[in-house]
Design a protein around this motif. Structure first.
Motif, PDB file in Angstrom:
ATOM      1  N   GLU A  35       0.858  -0.993  -0.155  1.00 15.20           N
ATOM      2  CA  GLU A  35       0.260   0.108   0.031  1.00 15.20           C
ATOM      3  C   GLU A  35       0.866   1.241   0.071  1.00 15.20           C
ATOM      4  OE1 GLU A  35      -3.243   0.228  -0.357  1.00 15.20           O
ATOM      5  OE2 GLU A  35      -4.006  -1.672   0.085  1.00 15.20           O
ATOM      6  N   TYR A  36       0.274   2.316  -0.453  1.00 14.93           N
ATOM      7  CA  TYR A  36       1.019   3.593  -0.482  1.00 14.93           C
ATOM      8  C   TYR A  36       1.208   4.087   0.935  1.00 14.93           C
ATOM      9  CZ  TYR A  36       1.639   8.539  -1.256  1.00 14.93           C
ATOM     10  OH  TYR A  36       2.243   9.806  -1.469  1.00 14.93           O
ATOM     11  N   GLN A  37       2.568   4.544   1.247  1.00 14.69           N
ATOM     12  CA  GLN A  37       2.884   5.102   2.449  1.00 14.69           C
ATOM     13  C   GLN A  37       3.150   6.624   2.607  1.00 14.69           C
ATOM     14  OE1 GLN A  37       3.061   2.860   5.357  1.00 14.69           O
ATOM     15  NE2 GLN A  37       2.017   1.666   3.940  1.00 14.69           N
ATOM     16  N   VAL A  57       5.893  10.035   7.156  1.00 17.65           N
ATOM     17  CA  VAL A  57       5.471  10.433   8.428  1.00 17.65           C
ATOM     18  C   VAL A  57       6.650  11.213   9.108  1.00 17.65           C
ATOM     19  CG1 VAL A  57       3.738   8.472   8.723  1.00 17.65           C
ATOM     20  CG2 VAL A  57       6.207   8.313   9.466  1.00 17.65           C
ATOM     21  N   TYR A  58       7.706  11.438   8.570  1.00 18.68           N
ATOM     22  CA  TYR A  58       8.822  11.985   9.319  1.00 18.68           C
ATOM     23  C   TYR A  58       9.116  13.518   8.955  1.00 18.68           C
ATOM     24  CZ  TYR A  58      10.502  10.945   4.722  1.00 18.68           C
ATOM     25  OH  TYR A  58      10.628  10.620   3.155  1.00 18.68           O
ATOM     26  N   ILE A  59       8.075  13.953   8.125  1.00 18.72           N
ATOM     27  CA  ILE A  59       8.003  15.503   7.935  1.00 18.72           C
ATOM     28  C   ILE A  59       6.691  16.035   7.583  1.00 18.72           C
ATOM     29  CG2 ILE A  59      10.411  15.234   6.276  1.00 18.72           C
ATOM     30  CD1 ILE A  59       8.369  15.139   3.874  1.00 18.72           C
ATOM     31  N   GLU A  60       6.569  17.068   7.955  1.00 17.05           N
ATOM     32  CA  GLU A  60       5.307  17.988   8.161  1.00 17.05           C
ATOM     33  C   GLU A  60       4.820  17.947   6.571  1.00 17.05           C
ATOM     34  OE1 GLU A  60       5.275  21.457  10.750  1.00 17.05           O
ATOM     35  OE2 GLU A  60       6.357  20.190  12.015  1.00 17.05           O
ATOM     36  N   ILE A  61       5.621  18.607   5.582  1.00 12.39           N
ATOM     37  CA  ILE A  61       5.185  18.806   4.372  1.00 12.39           C
ATOM     38  C   ILE A  61       5.618  17.809   3.194  1.00 12.39           C
ATOM     39  CG2 ILE A  61       5.233  20.552   2.565  1.00 12.39           C
ATOM     40  CD1 ILE A  61       5.746  22.762   4.605  1.00 12.39           C
ATOM     41  N   ILE A  62       4.792  17.270   2.513  1.00 10.62           N
ATOM     42  CA  ILE A  62       5.070  16.526   1.547  1.00 10.62           C
ATOM     43  C   ILE A  62       6.060  17.023   0.455  1.00 10.62           C
ATOM     44  CG2 ILE A  62       4.541  14.599  -0.333  1.00 10.62           C
ATOM     45  CD1 ILE A  62       1.966  14.093   1.673  1.00 10.62           C
ATOM     46  N   PRO A  63       7.236  16.556   0.308  1.00  7.99           N
ATOM     47  CA  PRO A  63       8.160  17.271  -0.941  1.00  7.99           C
ATOM     48  C   PRO A  63       7.350  16.951  -2.298  1.00  7.99           C
ATOM     49  CG  PRO A  63       9.222  15.380   0.047  1.00  7.99           C
ATOM     50  CD  PRO A  63       7.949  15.468   0.848  1.00  7.99           C
ATOM     51  N   PRO A  64       7.824  17.948  -3.088  1.00 16.20           N
ATOM     52  CA  PRO A  64       7.038  17.851  -4.449  1.00 16.20           C
ATOM     53  C   PRO A  64       7.348  16.591  -5.110  1.00 16.20           C
ATOM     54  CG  PRO A  64       8.178  20.078  -4.229  1.00 16.20           C
ATOM     55  CD  PRO A  64       8.423  19.233  -2.975  1.00 16.20           C
ATOM     56  N   SER A  65       8.783  16.173  -4.795  1.00 13.12           N
ATOM     57  CA  SER A  65       9.039  15.192  -5.736  1.00 13.12           C
ATOM     58  C   SER A  65       8.778  13.916  -4.992  1.00 13.12           C
ATOM     59  CB  SER A  65      10.867  15.007  -5.329  1.00 13.12           C
ATOM     60  OG  SER A  65      11.076  14.779  -4.201  1.00 13.12           O
ATOM     61  N   GLU A 112      -1.823   8.456  -6.309  1.00 16.06           N
ATOM     62  CA  GLU A 112      -2.006   8.110  -7.545  1.00 16.06           C
ATOM     63  C   GLU A 112      -1.094   7.744  -8.673  1.00 16.06           C
ATOM     64  OE1 GLU A 112      -4.541   6.355 -10.785  1.00 16.06           O
ATOM     65  OE2 GLU A 112      -5.255   6.988  -8.699  1.00 16.06           O
ATOM     66  N   GLU A 113       0.007   8.621  -8.527  1.00 16.08           N
ATOM     67  CA  GLU A 113       1.410   7.958  -9.059  1.00 16.08           C
ATOM     68  C   GLU A 113       1.634   6.912  -8.703  1.00 16.08           C
ATOM     69  OE1 GLU A 113       2.732  12.783  -9.942  1.00 16.08           O
ATOM     70  OE2 GLU A 113       3.109  11.841  -8.132  1.00 16.08           O
ATOM     71  N   TYR A 114       1.791   6.597  -7.385  1.00 16.23           N
ATOM     72  CA  TYR A 114       2.379   5.538  -6.826  1.00 16.23           C
ATOM     73  C   TYR A 114       1.622   4.351  -7.321  1.00 16.23           C
ATOM     74  CZ  TYR A 114       3.240   1.552  -3.508  1.00 16.23           C
ATOM     75  OH  TYR A 114       3.618   0.404  -2.997  1.00 16.23           O
ATOM     76  N   ARG A 115       0.408   4.370  -7.392  1.00 14.80           N
ATOM     77  CA  ARG A 115      -0.562   3.313  -7.821  1.00 14.80           C
ATOM     78  C   ARG A 115      -0.376   2.899  -9.260  1.00 14.80           C
ATOM     79  NH1 ARG A 115      -4.259   0.904  -4.837  1.00 14.80           N
ATOM     80  NH2 ARG A 115      -4.643   1.466  -2.820  1.00 14.80           N
ATOM     81  N   ILE A 116      -0.158   4.028 -10.194  1.00 15.54           N
ATOM     82  CA  ILE A 116       0.135   3.882 -11.662  1.00 15.54           C
ATOM     83  C   ILE A 116       1.572   3.067 -11.780  1.00 15.54           C
ATOM     84  CG2 ILE A 116       0.742   5.125 -13.509  1.00 15.54           C
ATOM     85  CD1 ILE A 116      -1.499   7.159 -12.900  1.00 15.54           C
ATOM     86  N   ALA A 117       2.407   3.540 -11.041  1.00 23.29           N
ATOM     87  CA  ALA A 117       3.819   2.949 -11.105  1.00 23.29           C
ATOM     88  C   ALA A 117       3.666   1.422 -10.650  1.00 23.29           C
ATOM     89  CB  ALA A 117       4.769   3.784 -10.135  1.00 23.29           C
ATOM     90  N   MET A 118       3.035   1.100  -9.549  1.00 21.07           N
ATOM     91  CA  MET A 118       2.958  -0.251  -9.112  1.00 21.07           C
ATOM     92  C   MET A 118       2.120  -1.224 -10.011  1.00 21.07           C
ATOM     93  SD  MET A 118       4.793  -0.801  -6.441  1.00 21.07           S
ATOM     94  CE  MET A 118       5.952   0.153  -7.331  1.00 21.07           C
TER      95      MET A 118
END
Length: 155
Positions: A41-43, A46-54, A59-65
């Motif tokens: 599953e997508y994770q 949790v170690y940062i407050e803001i998700i980096p743009p990279s 949805e991108e993860y699911r497409i790649a998987m």
């Protein structure tokens, strides 16, 4: 005897050889083949407050998987087609692969689960060995565990 066989794969060299053995077994039974790849599953980080743009979106993860799943099960579908067997591939998402393997086998009307005793080499081999053990202990369907006599050469 068996009409539809689920073959679980993780895309490793050992798993691919096991899947080929599963297709040969399905040919002997004249059974349909369902090839399953279980992606984690997508994770969220949790170690940062803001998700980096990279960082990929869910949805991108699911497409790649899904693309990875196709690359893992397409060679098995091709092998089944060469043997004139009906075959389908599925990529499912779960953090508990053994449970998902059992669930998909039941949902798809499979009457046998075919999987390797181990998949990935090294530490992953221990993990996938435990997946096989969990499938064996939780499945009400028969499970055929294939063991390779000789490990494939490292790639």
């Amino acid at each position: 005897m068996y009409k539809k066989i689920l073959i679980a794969t993780d895309g490793s060299a050992v798993s691919n050889l096991t899947a080929c053995a599963g297709v040969a077994f399905a040919e002997q039974m004249q059974a349909d083949v369902l090839v399953l790849y279980v992606a984690p599953e997508y994770q969220y980080p949790v170690y940062i407050e803001i998700i980096p743009p990279s960082y990929p979106s869910e949805e991108e993860y699911r497409i790649a998987m899904r693309k990875a799943g196709v690359s893992h099960w397409q060679p098995v579908l091709d092998a089944a087609a060469r043997r004139n067997l009906e075959a389908t591939g599925i990529t499912a998402f779960s953090d508990t692969p053994a449970g998902k393997i059992v669930e998909v086998a039941q949902q798809q009307g499979c009457d046998l689960i075919f999987m390797g005793s181990h998949g990935r080499s090294g530490w992953g081999q221990l993990l996938l060995g435990s997946v096989t053990n969990k499938v064996l202990s939780h499945s009400t369907l028969p499970v055929l565990v294939h063991r390779l006599i000789k490990e494939p050469a490292p790639q």
